[in-house]
Design a protein around this motif. Structure first.
Motif, PDB file in Angstrom:
ATOM      1  N   ARG A  50       1.040  -1.093  -0.231  1.00  0.00           N
ATOM      2  CA  ARG A  50      -0.101   0.052  -0.152  1.00  0.00           C
ATOM      3  C   ARG A  50       0.948   1.360   0.050  1.00  0.00           C
ATOM      4  O   ARG A  50       1.919   1.449   0.752  1.00  0.00           O
ATOM      5  CB  ARG A  50      -0.700   0.026   1.366  1.00  0.00           C
ATOM      6  N   ALA A  51       0.335   2.093  -0.556  1.00  0.00           N
ATOM      7  CA  ALA A  51       1.123   3.547  -0.769  1.00  0.00           C
ATOM      8  C   ALA A  51       1.689   3.897   0.706  1.00  0.00           C
ATOM      9  O   ALA A  51       2.746   4.695   0.854  1.00  0.00           O
ATOM     10  CB  ALA A  51       0.165   4.690  -1.390  1.00  0.00           C
ATOM     11  N   SER A  52       0.527   4.060   1.885  1.00  0.00           N
ATOM     12  CA  SER A  52       1.023   4.165   2.941  1.00  0.00           C
ATOM     13  C   SER A  52       2.106   3.521   3.701  1.00  0.00           C
ATOM     14  O   SER A  52       2.979   4.117   4.403  1.00  0.00           O
ATOM     15  CB  SER A  52      -0.379   4.194   3.865  1.00  0.00           C
ATOM     16  N   LEU A  53       1.998   2.365   3.546  1.00  0.00           N
ATOM     17  CA  LEU A  53       3.280   1.651   3.920  1.00  0.00           C
ATOM     18  C   LEU A  53       4.559   1.864   3.174  1.00  0.00           C
ATOM     19  O   LEU A  53       5.574   1.658   3.786  1.00  0.00           O
ATOM     20  CB  LEU A  53       3.057  -0.132   3.733  1.00  0.00           C
ATOM     21  N   LEU A  56      -8.214  -0.760  12.974  1.00  0.00           N
ATOM     22  CA  LEU A  56      -8.722   0.623  12.599  1.00  0.00           C
ATOM     23  C   LEU A  56      -7.421   1.051  11.660  1.00  0.00           C
ATOM     24  O   LEU A  56      -7.864   1.820  10.713  1.00  0.00           O
ATOM     25  CB  LEU A  56      -8.584   1.465  13.635  1.00  0.00           C
ATOM     26  N   TYR A  57      -6.308   0.818  11.800  1.00  0.00           N
ATOM     27  CA  TYR A  57      -5.118   1.506  11.079  1.00  0.00           C
ATOM     28  C   TYR A  57      -4.443   0.241  10.061  1.00  0.00           C
ATOM     29  O   TYR A  57      -4.513  -0.859  10.367  1.00  0.00           O
ATOM     30  CB  TYR A  57      -4.101   1.765  11.596  1.00  0.00           C
ATOM     31  N   ASP A  58      -3.840   0.619   9.077  1.00  0.00           N
ATOM     32  CA  ASP A  58      -3.180  -0.335   8.187  1.00  0.00           C
ATOM     33  C   ASP A  58      -1.756  -0.624   8.660  1.00  0.00           C
ATOM     34  O   ASP A  58      -1.075  -1.491   8.245  1.00  0.00           O
ATOM     35  CB  ASP A  58      -3.340  -0.046   6.587  1.00  0.00           C
ATOM     36  N   PHE A  59      -1.195   0.495   9.335  1.00  0.00           N
ATOM     37  CA  PHE A  59       0.012   0.179  10.251  1.00  0.00           C
ATOM     38  C   PHE A  59      -0.114   1.084  11.482  1.00  0.00           C
ATOM     39  O   PHE A  59      -0.778   1.909  11.496  1.00  0.00           O
ATOM     40  CB  PHE A  59       1.112   0.665   9.325  1.00  0.00           C
ATOM     41  N   GLN A  60       0.540   0.305  12.376  1.00  0.00           N
ATOM     42  CA  GLN A  60       0.358   0.913  13.773  1.00  0.00           C
ATOM     43  C   GLN A  60       1.641   0.542  14.513  1.00  0.00           C
ATOM     44  O   GLN A  60       2.168  -0.785  14.423  1.00  0.00           O
ATOM     45  CB  GLN A  60      -0.838   0.633  14.662  1.00  0.00           C
ATOM     46  N   LEU A  61       2.173   1.513  15.144  1.00  0.00           N
ATOM     47  CA  LEU A  61       3.347   1.221  16.333  1.00  0.00           C
ATOM     48  C   LEU A  61       2.667   1.014  17.566  1.00  0.00           C
ATOM     49  O   LEU A  61       1.894   2.193  18.240  1.00  0.00           O
ATOM     50  CB  LEU A  61       4.195   2.341  16.249  1.00  0.00           C
ATOM     51  N   ASN A 107     -10.326   1.677   3.098  1.00  0.00           N
ATOM     52  CA  ASN A 107      -8.837   2.084   3.822  1.00  0.00           C
ATOM     53  C   ASN A 107      -9.103   3.479   4.143  1.00  0.00           C
ATOM     54  O   ASN A 107      -9.191   4.388   3.424  1.00  0.00           O
ATOM     55  CB  ASN A 107      -7.711   1.843   3.154  1.00  0.00           C
ATOM     56  N   GLY A 108      -8.837   3.910   5.595  1.00  0.00           N
ATOM     57  CA  GLY A 108      -9.083   5.288   5.806  1.00  0.00           C
ATOM     58  C   GLY A 108     -10.540   5.816   6.268  1.00  0.00           C
ATOM     59  O   GLY A 108     -10.641   6.820   6.903  1.00  0.00           O
ATOM     60  N   GLU A 109     -11.505   5.007   5.790  1.00  0.00           N
ATOM     61  CA  GLU A 109     -12.803   5.343   6.338  1.00  0.00           C
ATOM     62  C   GLU A 109     -12.945   5.017   7.628  1.00  0.00           C
ATOM     63  O   GLU A 109     -12.404   3.962   8.333  1.00  0.00           O
ATOM     64  CB  GLU A 109     -13.744   4.381   5.417  1.00  0.00           C
ATOM     65  N   ARG A 110     -13.977   5.788   8.349  1.00  0.00           N
ATOM     66  CA  ARG A 110     -14.463   5.509   9.752  1.00  0.00           C
ATOM     67  C   ARG A 110     -15.094   4.220   9.936  1.00  0.00           C
ATOM     68  O   ARG A 110     -15.811   4.025   8.896  1.00  0.00           O
ATOM     69  CB  ARG A 110     -15.366   6.599  10.475  1.00  0.00           C
ATOM     70  N   PRO A 111     -14.949   3.424  10.813  1.00  0.00           N
ATOM     71  CA  PRO A 111     -15.940   2.187  10.558  1.00  0.00           C
ATOM     72  C   PRO A 111     -17.175   2.260  11.193  1.00  0.00           C
ATOM     73  O   PRO A 111     -17.456   3.187  12.187  1.00  0.00           O
ATOM     74  CB  PRO A 111     -14.862   1.067  11.574  1.00  0.00           C
ATOM     75  N   GLN A 121      -2.741   1.830  -6.385  1.00  0.00           N
ATOM     76  CA  GLN A 121      -3.919   2.588  -5.933  1.00  0.00           C
ATOM     77  C   GLN A 121      -5.195   2.175  -6.218  1.00  0.00           C
ATOM     78  O   GLN A 121      -6.480   2.293  -5.629  1.00  0.00           O
ATOM     79  CB  GLN A 121      -4.091   4.209  -6.436  1.00  0.00           C
ATOM     80  N   LEU A 122      -5.386   1.433  -7.352  1.00  0.00           N
ATOM     81  CA  LEU A 122      -6.667   1.008  -8.129  1.00  0.00           C
ATOM     82  C   LEU A 122      -7.119  -0.098  -7.505  1.00  0.00           C
ATOM     83  O   LEU A 122      -8.355  -0.654  -7.449  1.00  0.00           O
ATOM     84  CB  LEU A 122      -6.381   0.919  -9.640  1.00  0.00           C
ATOM     85  N   LEU A 123      -6.331  -1.547  -7.263  1.00  0.00           N
ATOM     86  CA  LEU A 123      -6.636  -2.879  -6.861  1.00  0.00           C
ATOM     87  C   LEU A 123      -7.561  -2.777  -5.823  1.00  0.00           C
ATOM     88  O   LEU A 123      -7.091  -1.998  -4.766  1.00  0.00           O
ATOM     89  CB  LEU A 123      -5.428  -3.670  -7.192  1.00  0.00           C
ATOM     90  N   PRO A 124      -8.731  -3.560  -5.684  1.00  0.00           N
ATOM     91  CA  PRO A 124      -9.370  -3.537  -4.433  1.00  0.00           C
ATOM     92  C   PRO A 124      -8.730  -3.977  -3.086  1.00  0.00           C
ATOM     93  O   PRO A 124      -8.696  -3.320  -2.022  1.00  0.00           O
ATOM     94  CB  PRO A 124     -10.604  -4.615  -4.841  1.00  0.00           C
ATOM     95  N   GLU A 125      -7.771  -5.172  -3.313  1.00  0.00           N
ATOM     96  CA  GLU A 125      -6.953  -5.601  -2.213  1.00  0.00           C
ATOM     97  C   GLU A 125      -6.035  -4.454  -1.370  1.00  0.00           C
ATOM     98  O   GLU A 125      -5.928  -4.030  -0.301  1.00  0.00           O
ATOM     99  CB  GLU A 125      -5.885  -6.760  -2.438  1.00  0.00           C
ATOM    100  N   PHE A 126      -5.671  -3.370  -2.336  1.00  0.00           N
ATOM    101  CA  PHE A 126      -5.012  -2.065  -1.865  1.00  0.00           C
ATOM    102  C   PHE A 126      -5.741  -1.135  -1.174  1.00  0.00           C
ATOM    103  O   PHE A 126      -5.526  -0.291  -0.130  1.00  0.00           O
ATOM    104  CB  PHE A 126      -4.032  -1.569  -2.661  1.00  0.00           C
ATOM    105  N   SER A 127      -7.087  -0.940  -1.652  1.00  0.00           N
ATOM    106  CA  SER A 127      -8.013   0.077  -1.285  1.00  0.00           C
ATOM    107  C   SER A 127      -9.078  -0.108  -0.088  1.00  0.00           C
ATOM    108  O   SER A 127      -9.346   0.504   0.469  1.00  0.00           O
ATOM    109  CB  SER A 127      -8.433   0.711  -2.432  1.00  0.00           C
ATOM    110  N   THR A 128      -9.057  -1.569   0.155  1.00  0.00           N
ATOM    111  CA  THR A 128      -9.862  -2.156   1.107  1.00  0.00           C
ATOM    112  C   THR A 128      -9.049  -2.151   2.545  1.00  0.00           C
ATOM    113  O   THR A 128      -7.789  -2.338   2.441  1.00  0.00           O
ATOM    114  CB  THR A 128     -10.469  -3.548   0.876  1.00  0.00           C
ATOM    115  N   ALA A 129      -9.666  -1.769   3.472  1.00  0.00           N
ATOM    116  CA  ALA A 129      -9.010  -1.536   5.014  1.00  0.00           C
ATOM    117  C   ALA A 129      -8.940  -3.091   5.534  1.00  0.00           C
ATOM    118  O   ALA A 129      -9.421  -4.226   5.044  1.00  0.00           O
ATOM    119  CB  ALA A 129     -10.015  -0.984   6.132  1.00  0.00           C
ATOM    120  N   ASN A 130      -7.917  -3.166   6.689  1.00  0.00           N
ATOM    121  CA  ASN A 130      -7.731  -4.315   7.301  1.00  0.00           C
ATOM    122  C   ASN A 130      -8.997  -4.734   8.235  1.00  0.00           C
ATOM    123  O   ASN A 130      -9.097  -3.986   9.399  1.00  0.00           O
ATOM    124  CB  ASN A 130      -6.238  -4.453   7.962  1.00  0.00           C
TER     125      ASN A 130
END
Length: 1484
Positions: A1140-1143, A1174-1179, A1344-1348, A1161-1170
């Protein structure tokens, strides 16, 4: 020989200690990056810190580490430096920080480059301070720090800022420091220099007096420094106590001298100055050399300096000197001495009239010159311009010992370097193995200097390059051998028996007691050598061990290396072995010698040969091995026995030790390097200077090569004409055909070739035309000739739309020269490599390409992609042992290819039979390849020629379409192809089809012609050699295989034209170099045309297990990285399609403009959230668990129980939501943590079908080159950042995940680290507690990035997460039928326990912090409390891992409850993996 006591390991300070330190408080006030309001600059702060913190602690590394880590240099020292505030404390503080950065291996000069104005002034102050009196303002310890700083400067010549300052110290004007007579002599030798010297003088006269004085100071700096050193050296007493400051100063000074001598730019003028100062003579006569304890390292460094001062190179031209030239120089020296003696010293007539060979040994020179008086010796020396002339009637001030040594050491005969090397044993002995100056322990901190060569940017000659690598490779192997010997021999527990002999109280898998040892053959030496050609011995052992270990011993193959050990223990039976105390004296180890297996002996005493035949079954347990001993070592030992009456080593051995085959190839590699040094190794001219690090770094780029190729066929590289146009931005593309329908690939492109030489000046208009022309590409679409009517005849095509940088890399790879491709993670390095290989294969069918990679895995990935392209299978060959893992039915190994050829031959002969039948020709044409050849010539060709004459255009008549099909002679043969064969639309189309059919037939016969050799060669070995040397066009192997088998390949006459290296930044310097020389030169030239290296120097370097070799010698620098540092042009791939671009943002700051491919950016697997997160990456911040953060049961074996439990809990949570377990990998930065996590996975998840096991649990270093969708990463450390401070490790860690990355770490530690800021500033911008969405199942439709829409839950700490997962699991179990089945099988007590835990479910949810120990179960405490027993078990059974694995059955409720009770009751878990005694190499 007692081993020195082990040095203390430097303990890094904890975060709490850091916070409590005076330094940290000051940092927070004045310069810490995260503090907004800083106090103004105060010079007193620097003075205080220097006096109170640095000097008071005697430059303690811990204090300096803290200061450097707090960004003292970047944010305070250099930022505020100016001549007005410069002081001693200021200078010393800066030097300490720079030295610490070099010790930590992090970039040191960046800060200075940003603000370079005051650097010249600062550098002049350093020079002044280095020459100050030692009893004055600067102490000797401080001056040692300055010497180290200067050494770092001289080793950083690639930095412009440093080079501009250092150059003045080491250029020709420094010869001002020579005595006038010597200067005159040198200028006479090289007339060109006199011209320069006069120019220098003229320029000096024009200078104003102050500037002249300043430049004179700089020129004389090194001469004065040498004089200063000599005075310090002379103050060292012979036996009275000496301060270690003096010893360290002397060691560092010699290190500086070695580094100046070992680089051509610094050596060129300095070598003469050094020679004129007679430094070596002073050193060898000094007291320090004769002090056994203190002077040991000094003596070793001195030997290195002596080696480099006499190095076989011409200082002025930089050319290597041959053996003959070295002899000539030696003879000239002696004859000039004889002339002087004859003319002026009658007492030396005998000497003057003797022949050279009679007088050039040390003994004879001492005999002739010893009786002379000091004054006479001084006069002889002054005639040779070695000393100033002695005034009349005055006595010399030098003592006689010095004068005699000066003349003798200068004129004695030297043994040549190659001769020394050939007489050197390849196996290390006990003297080297436990000498910590050359093979340091794992505790090396980077403080002291070592007697080791360094690998920097440049080398003197190829011989120097190979020799440094040879020595380092040998010593790095020795370090591993030491660990193996210590491990195996201590497991054997040798004790002294009551009668004084040896008794073994333990056993080891890798070592056995020797029953009998006899030397059976000592062959005569070769002419001119004094060591035997071979020495063989028989070793008998008794294999009374388990069957699988017996098989391992019996499986020892030819060329495997073993070690013979003599122990004479002094400790009585039953003494405990203490790993913390020195090994040698505890065990009583006396000798170690290496040997190489020839084979095992059968009942009749004959060697059992390796081969396809089954091995004979031997009776009993006694086995005898025939081994080769090292002839050089044997000769040295025997000489020592005879001359000095020492005992015979070969009658004392009582242990034989073997090593793992994968780690045991050191001898073969050393032999390869030694053979290379003995042959006249020919590197292509266009590479020679670049490899040594000189000249124009871009000289081997294709644009500067004289044999650049204008027109290239790009085959299937481009998908369309639009793709081609976008691939060459800024170029005009002219297509030779105008019809868009015909503008289809494949394309041939003609590039404007500009020769690099002879640029003429043109007027403005002309230049304009020139650039216009230079930007025009002529593109010619061409049609691939029809290959036949069958579907499989259609060529396989590339389907990847390459980016314009990838196309540039492919274009560069097809052109001759050196191509370097930097491929960041996910940028399609392998696809580019495969396309280059395919294009070279089609453009230059007669050329052969060698593919080299670091790992078998990379080679297999490459091969799988090559097979998908249009490359004939018979031209592929894979050497080495990795071909078993290829995910294909086909076998590409040598014997696999032989079988393929034989099977293919039969298939083709069947086709010939069918063709013969279809043509109605009698006889047996398909009997052999030869008969088939005649059949083609007389039957097939004649029919085809007749057919062509019928259907070709006859005069003016229009050709008839039907004739093409009517007269076609092979209808019956092609009856099994898709019908109709001929379309009957146009004459041209049908004619092309007919020719395609004939090409298909012709190919059968050309292949059979190639296979004819396999009919003539009968043995499989011969056939495989033929394939390797003649048939294969693309040959692949690992770099290790190339190093091991070089001798065999050269002997076979192996040839190749191109080399492609994948993972080039992970291959050791020497292992990258050897593949260039796997063939003999033709007429003194190498036939190598292209060298393509693809790698990423921002990811991890080659693995070097010993810190000293890694840091001090810079052995981890790959050739790829060195080329990048030198400035060789690279093609940087700039679009990634993995993550993903964010990673990608977490690591793309490290690369030149790395962007994303559109599909990210286009493929669904990259645009869908995990889902569920809540986040696609987190410390995620992890605090101490039960008061403990990191722990270290063994050196460098770090563990962190809190993080391990947290990681596993998140993994289980994801699996319970529905994530596939194999899409998740767990990574960590240390082996200790890896073992701990594996243990916890075994306990918590076992073989639980609801959870499963992660794809991999491994270290970041091991996972390089691999990827997975979701990565859970544990950073382990809580006291110091450790080796994650190496940004390359951070880049690998951040770039393994495609869709989700979750990092568990102590945030307060990592966020302060300067090198990691770009990544951690992004990580810390998000919340530091884990945010989960437990009610959102996998997969989710949330973007990805939407409020759940579901509720988000915040997890504060690890126990809360563990409880949460437990409850979630119990809930899942209750709602499945499986739960009731499990209950039926349980005994009542367990059901009650289980139910009791369920009833607490609500409590647990409300009291997250409550102690889940209520849920504690006996099953878990039993499982984890076996620390003592498992530790003792491991001691006796080294082959058991010590980690208990859970049963295969579906887990019962007690297993399940253990899942949650774990975190709070498992401190013993940390010990579960202490029992796993780490192999010594597992330090990372």
């Amino acid at each position: 020989m007692a081993a020195p006591a082990q040095p203390k390991k430097i303990v890094a300070p904890t975060v709490s200690q850091i916070n409590a330190e005076f330094v940290t408080q000051l940092a927070c006030k004045y310069w810490a990056p995260h503090i907004k309001k800083k106090s103004p600059f105060d010079i007193k702060v620097i003075e205080d810190i220097y006096e109170k913190e640095i000097v008071k602690s005697r430059f303690a590394i811990r204090k300096i580490m803290l200061l450097e880590f707090s960004q003292y240099l970047e944010n305070y020292l250099w930022m505020n430096y100016s001549p007005e505030v410069s002081s001693k404390a200021y200078l010393m503080s800066i030097c300490c920080m720079v030295n610490e950065k070099f010790r930590e291996n992090v970039p040191a000069w960046e800060t200075f480059k940003k603000k370079p104005d005051h650097f010249p002034f600062f550098f002049k102050c350093i020079l002044k301070a280095a020459l100050a009196e030692t009893d004055g303002e600067f102490s000797l310890h401080e001056q040692t720090v300055l010497l180290l700083f200067l050494d770092h400067c001289f080793n950083s010549l690639e930095v412009d800022l440093i080079r501009s300052q250092v150059q003045q110290l080491i250029s020709l004007p420094m010869w001002m420091g020579l005595q006038p007579a010597r200067l005159e002599l040198e200028l006479k030798k090289t007339p060109k220099l006199r011209k320069f010297w006069n120019l220098i003088k003229k320029n000096d006269e024009k200078m104003d007096p102050e500037a002249r004085e300043q430049s004179f100071q700089e020129r004389r700096f090194l001469s004065q420094l040498i004089q200063k050193f000599i005075s310090v050296l002379k103050s060292v007493p012979l036996s009275e106590p000496v301060t270690m400051d003096k010893v360290h100063y002397c060691e560092r000074f010699i290190e500086l001298m070695i580094d100046l001598e070992a680089l051509l730019p610094t050596r060129r003028w300095f070598n003469t100055i050094l020679d004129d100062s007679h430094l070596l003579v002073h050193c060898y006569l000094s007291n320090l050399v004769h002090r056994e304890e203190d002077g040991h390292l000094f003596s070793q460094l001195l030997d290195m300096l002596k080696f480099y001062t006499g190095f076989e190179i011409n200082d002025q031209t930089g050319n290597a000197l041959t053996e003959n030239e070295m002899t000539t120089i030696h003879y000239d020296r002696i004859t000039s001495l004889q002339r002087a003696a004859f003319a002026h010293f009658p007492e030396l007539y005998d000497f003057a009239l003797s022949n050279v060979a009679e007088v050039d040994t040390r003994e004879s020179l001492v005999k002739f010159f010893g009786p002379l008086s000091s004054n006479t010796l001084h006069q002889v020396a002054s005639y040779l311009c070695l000393l100033p002339t002695l005034p009349k009637n005055e006595d010399t001030t030098f003592d006689k010992e010095f004068l005699l040594e000066l003349l003798v050491s200068r004129h004695e005969r030297r043994i040549s370097q190659i001769q020394q090397l050939n007489q050197m044993p390849l196996y290390p002995t006990e003297k080297i193995i436990w000498d910590e100056n050359i093979v340091p322990t794992e505790y090396y901190s980077g403080e002291g200097c070592l007697a080791l060569p360094k690998l920097n940017l440049q080398f003197l000659t190829l011989h120097d390059y190979l020799l440094r690598n040879f020595n380092l490779f040998r010593l790095e192997s020795t370090y591993e051998i030491r660990q193996d010997i210590e491990d195996s021999v201590s497991r054997m527990k040798p004790w002294q028996s009551e009668y004084g002999g040896v008794v073994f109280g333990g056993w080891a898998r890798m070592a056995q007691p020797i029953v009998a040892f006899t030397v059976v053959e000592v062959a005569k030496p070769n002419i001119g050598e004094n060591w035997p050609t071979r020495v063989r011995a028989d070793v008998t052992i008794n294999l009374n061990v388990r069957d699988h270990i017996k098989d391992e011993w019996e499986g020892l193959r030819k060329h495997d290396v073993c070690f013979l050990v003599t122990v004479r223990p002094t400790k009585p039976y039953g003494t405990k072995f203490d790993r913390r105390r020195p090994f040698i004296e505890q065990i009583g180890l006396v000798y170690v010698r290496g040997c190489e297996i020839q084979g095992m002996l059968d009942d009749k005493g004959r060697v059992i040969e390796d081969g396809p035949e089954p091995r004979p079954n031997l009776r009993g347990e006694s086995r005898t091995f025939r081994v080769f001993l090292d002839p050089n070592q044997y000769q040295q030992d025997m000489t020592n026995t005879i001359q000095n009456g020492a005992e015979d080593v070969y009658e004392t051995f009582n242990i034989i030790m073997r090593r793992k085959p994968k780690e045991n190839n050191f001898k073969a590699v050393l032999e390869t390097i030694r053979n290379l040094m003995n042959t006249d190794c020919v590197v292509p001219d266009w590479l020679h200077d670049i490899i040594l690090g000189y000249g124009d770094p871009s000289s081997a780029h294709y644009s500067k090569m004289p044999n650049q190729i204008a027109t290239l066929d790009f085959n299937d590289t481009f998908l369309s004409i639009e793709h081609l146009k976008t691939s060459f931005p800024g170029h005009n593309v002219k297509v030779t055909v105008d019809d868009p329908a015909l503008q289809i690939p494949p394309f041939r492109i003609t590039f404007p070739v500009r020769s690099g030489k002879g640029k003429k000046r043109k007027d403005a208009d002309g230049e304009d035309e020139d650039t216009e022309e230079a930007k025009t590409l002529i593109v010619e679409p061409h049609v691939i000739p029809n290959r036949g009517p069958y579907p499989y005849n259609q060529p396989k095509r590339n389907t990847i739309q390459f980016t314009h940088t990838q196309i540039e890399a492919i274009r560069a790879g097809m052109q001759p020269g050196l191509t370097m491709v930097v491929g960041p993670p996910g940028t399609g390095k392998t696809d580019v490599a495969v396309q280059i290989i395919s294009n070279i294969y089609h453009n230059f069918p007669e050329q052969r390409t060698l593919i080299v990679t670091h790992s078998n895995q990379a080679l297999n990935q490459l091969f799988e992609k090559i097979m998908a392209l249009d490359i004939d299978e018979r031209h592929l060959l894979r050497l080495g042992h990795g071909e078993e893992e290829l995910e294909t039915e086909k076998d590409f190994s040598r014997y696999g290819r032989v079988n393929y050829v034989l099977a293919r031959r039969i298939e083709l002969l069947e086709e010939v039979k069918r063709l013969q039948k279809s043509l109605g020709v009698p006889g047996d044409a398909s009997y052999t390849c030869e008969t088939a050849g005649y059949f083609f010539l007389y039957q097939v060709m004649s029919r085809w020629e007749e057919y062509i004459s019928k259907v070709k255009n006859k005069g003016n008549m229009l050709p008839d379409v039907t004739e093409v099909s009517t007269f076609f002679p092979f209808h019956e043969y092609f009856a099994n192809a898709p019908q109709p064969i001929f379309k009957g639309r146009t004459y041209e189309e049908d004619m092309e089809i007919a020719e395609g059919c004939f090409r298909h037939i012709k190919k059968i016969f050309t292949q059979l012609e190639e296979f004819r050799a396999s009919e003539l060669l009968r043995s499989g070995l011969d056939r495989s050699k033929y394939l390797l040397v003649k048939e294969a066009k693309i040959i692949a192997m690992t770099c290790t295989h190339a190093a091991l088998k070089r001798h065999d390949l050269v002997k076979l006459g192996f040839k190749y034209d191109n080399i492609l290296m994948e993972e080039a930044a992970q291959i050791l310097e020497i292992e990258t170099f050897i593949p260039l020389l796997l063939q003999n030169p033709q007429d003194g030239f190498s036939r190598l045309k292209r060298w393509i290296m693809i790698g990423d120097h921002h990811q991890l370097p080659p693995v070097i297990k010993n810190m000293a070799f890694q840091k001090y010698s810079n052995m981890e620098q790959s050739l790829f990285t060195r080329f990048v540092r030198v400035g060789v042009p690279t093609v940087d791939l700039d679009a990634q399609g993995r993550a993903r671009a964010s990673l990608c943002n977490l690591y793309n700051w490290r690369y030149k403009n790395l962007g994303n491919l559109p599909h990210v950016q286009l493929l669904p697997e990259f645009s869908t959230a995990n889902a569920g997160l809540l986040y696609d990456f987190q410390l995620i911040n992890v605090e101490d668990f039960q008061g403990v953060g990191e722990s270290e049961p063994n050196p460098y074996f770090y563990q962190n129980l809190g993080e391990a439990e947290y990681v596993v809990a998140l993994f289980m949570y994801m699996c319970l939501l529905g994530y596939p377990a194999d899409k998740i990998s767990i990574l960590t930065t240390y082996n200790g943590q890896k073992h701990l996590i594996r243990d916890i996975i075994n306990r918590r998840c076992g073989s639980n079908p609801l959870i499963g096991r992660p794809n991999k649990v491994t270290t970041v270093d091991r996972f390089q080159g691999q990827q997975n969708d979701y990565i859970l990463l544990s950073l382990v450390r809580t006291r110091a950042v450790g080796h994650l401070r190496d940004v390359r490790r951070l880049v690998v860690a951040m770039s393994r995940a495609r869709l989700g990355l979750y990092i568990f770490a102590r945030v307060s530690l990592f966020q302060n680290c300067f090198e990691l800021t770009p990544a951690f500033s992004q990580l810390t911008a998000r919340p530091l507690h884990l945010h989960i969405i437990p009610t959102e199942p996998f997969p989710t439709s949330r973007k990805n990035g939407e409020r759940p829409s579901h509720e988000v839950q915040i997890i504060k700490n690890m126990p809360q997460m563990a409880n949460f997962v437990y409850n979630m699991y119990m809930h899942l179990i209750q709602t499945t039928h499986h739960y009731h089945q499990t209950l039926l099988q349980l005994p009542p007590a367990m059901v009650e326990e289980g139910e009791e835990v369920q009833s607490q479910e609500t409590e647990l949810e409300t009291e997250e912090e409550a102690n889940p120990a209520q849920a504690d179960l006996s099953s878990l405490t039993d499982a984890t409390s076996s620390q003592e027993s498992s530790a003792s078990q491991t001691e006796s059974t080294p082959n058991q891992t010590g980690a208990s694995s859970s049963p295969e059955a579906i887990p019962t409720t007690s297993d399940i409850t253990a899942t949650v009770a774990g975190p709070v009751t498992v401190p013993a878990e940390a010990n579960a993996s202490q029992a796993v005694t780490p192999a010594p190499e597992e330090t990372k």
